[in-house]
Write an enzyme that holds these catalytic residues in place. Structure first.
Site, PDB file in Angstrom:
ATOM      1  N   SER A 186       0.810  -1.212   0.000  1.00  0.00           N
ATOM      2  CA  SER A 186       0.000   0.000   0.000  1.00  0.00           C
ATOM      3  C   SER A 186       0.846   1.266   0.000  1.00  0.00           C
ATOM      4  O   SER A 186       0.486   2.261  -0.645  1.00  0.00           O
ATOM      5  CB  SER A 186      -0.926   0.007   1.221  1.00  0.00           C
ATOM      6  OG  SER A 186      -1.768  -1.119   1.220  1.00  0.00           O
ATOM      7  N   HIS A 238       0.687   4.366   4.397  1.00  0.00           N
ATOM      8  CA  HIS A 238       0.014   5.070   3.300  1.00  0.00           C
ATOM      9  C   HIS A 238       0.505   6.510   3.209  1.00  0.00           C
ATOM     10  O   HIS A 238       0.846   7.004   2.125  1.00  0.00           O
ATOM     11  CB  HIS A 238      -1.505   5.072   3.515  1.00  0.00           C
ATOM     12  CG  HIS A 238      -2.104   3.712   3.575  1.00  0.00           C
ATOM     13  ND1 HIS A 238      -3.415   3.488   3.977  1.00  0.00           N
ATOM     14  CD2 HIS A 238      -1.594   2.485   3.309  1.00  0.00           C
ATOM     15  CE1 HIS A 238      -3.669   2.194   3.932  1.00  0.00           C
ATOM     16  NE2 HIS A 238      -2.582   1.561   3.539  1.00  0.00           N
TER      17      HIS A 238
END
Length: 378
Positions: A186, A238
């Site tokens: 991610s 993230h």
């Protein structure tokens, strides 16, 4: 004999969003030898992003083979898969391996990075996934985002953007989440989103419908970051990946201006004034971003190797990764149990609660007991 038809010279403008074809005056055509059609930016054939998808998938199958649920757990999901079957839903709802298997394969464990000098985990963790659902979500996103970027900018720049962003995500995650392991691509994916945003900004003048593109992209980024506040999501990876990719986009994805491109293909002796390859603001963004990247990686690595926990210096930062509500809690502490053995009977009691249960284990191993503890206390 019939007269030969007059040749009509045309020029195709390659500016994005405009496919207008303008005929040139037939009375004063440019010399044939001096005229060259202006080409659009080169399109690359994407192969690296599909390779990344295959590599992530292969690593997931290897992880499931190492996990070996039938041997290390009392029950498994999809037992017909044999050694590749999944851990129980209570232990891993993503249809995947145990945390111990992920740790063996190279999951990000801050204690091992800092005290056992296993810095390679900052890289290997981005190739691991917690389960089938995790893998599918990330690989679909990688195909949708990455293929387009590789077509536009080539495998070298997009490959570096992906890998360095993933490293940046792992670095920020390790500074805030130190009690649990972390896996997933991610951070690298958010780096591609960040690169798309900075590419739009630095190449602003060559885009049509630029405001609509900017609003759409920002909305997508905000929604994806908002999802990261759910439990068991590493939103620090993230954020770290996004910020790293955003800065890298100004360095790797800069485009020359169309005035400079047109000038290269203009007729010989054209009176057009010389045009710079890049605008001043592009050069400023390039230099500032490069300096910030160097500062970020230097400071981040120094803090990590010193064993710093930034939660101690920022009392509210943990809300960036999980916001507690009436529906869920944000307890990121690792699950542990006290085990009492009576023959083949093991009584497990959760350390963080009074929950207790007795299990019959014929072939006890540390992995089996930890798996049962996770199912009981989660």
């Amino acid at each position: 004999m019939a007269n030969a038809p007059n040749n009509l010279q045309i020029r195709v403008h390659s500016r994005r969003g405009s496919n207008m074809i303008h005929p040139l005056s037939a009375e004063s055509p440019p010399p044939a030898a001096a005229y060259t059609e202006v080409k659009h930016f080169k399109k690359w054939v994407p192969w690296l992003i599909p390779f990344f998808v295959v590599a992530n998938t292969v690593v997931f199958f290897v992880t499931m083979y190492v996990n070996n649920c039938p041997k290390n757990s009392l029950s498994c999901v999809a037992g017909f898969l044999g050694r590749l079957s999944f851990q129980p839903f209570k232990e891993n709802p993503l249809l995947g391996p145990s945390s111990s298997a992920l740790e063996k394969m190279g999951a990000l464990d801050v204690d091992k990075v800092v005290y056992q000098h296993e810095g390679w985990r900052l890289i290997t963790c981005m190739w691991l996934h917690g389960g089938v659902f995790h893998l599918l979500a990330n690989m679909l996103s990688l195909v949708v985002i990455g293929i387009r970027l590789e077509q536009e900018f080539g495998f070298v720049r997009i490959g570096l953007l992906y890998l360095i962003s993933g490293f940046g995500g792992s670095l920020l995650s390790s500074l805030f989440i130190q009690s649990n392991i972390s896996v997933g691509a991610s951070g690298a994916l958010f780096g591609l989103l960040g690169g798309m945003l900075s590419e739009l900004i630095t190449n602003w003048s060559i885009y049509a419908n630029k405001v609509a593109a900017l609003v759409t992209l920002v909305l997508i980024i905000v929604i994806n970051l908002a999802v990261g506040i759910l439990p068991h999501m590493d939103n620090f990876a993230h954020i770290g990946g996004f910020l790293t990719g955003f800065l890298l986009g100004f360095v790797f994805l800069i485009r020359p201006q169309f005035g400079w491109v047109n000038q290269r293909y203009s007729p010989v002796g054209s009176p057009a004034p010389p045009s710079p390859k890049f605008k001043t603001y592009q050069c400023i963004l390039w230099v500032v971003s490069l300096i910030l990247l160097i500062i970020w990686f230097t400071v981040g690595l120094v803090l990590l190797l010193r064993g710093e926990d930034l939660n101690e210096k920022c009392s509210w930062c943990h809300y960036l990764s999980c916001v507690p509500t009436s529906r869920w809690k944000c307890n990121n502490q690792p699950v542990s149990c006290q085990a009492v053995q009576t023959g083949s009977q093991y009584t497990l009691t959760c350390s963080n609660s009074s929950k207790s249960r007795t299990y019959s284990i014929l072939d006890p191993t540390a992995t089996k007991i930890q798996g049962l503890c996770t199912q009981l206390c989660r």
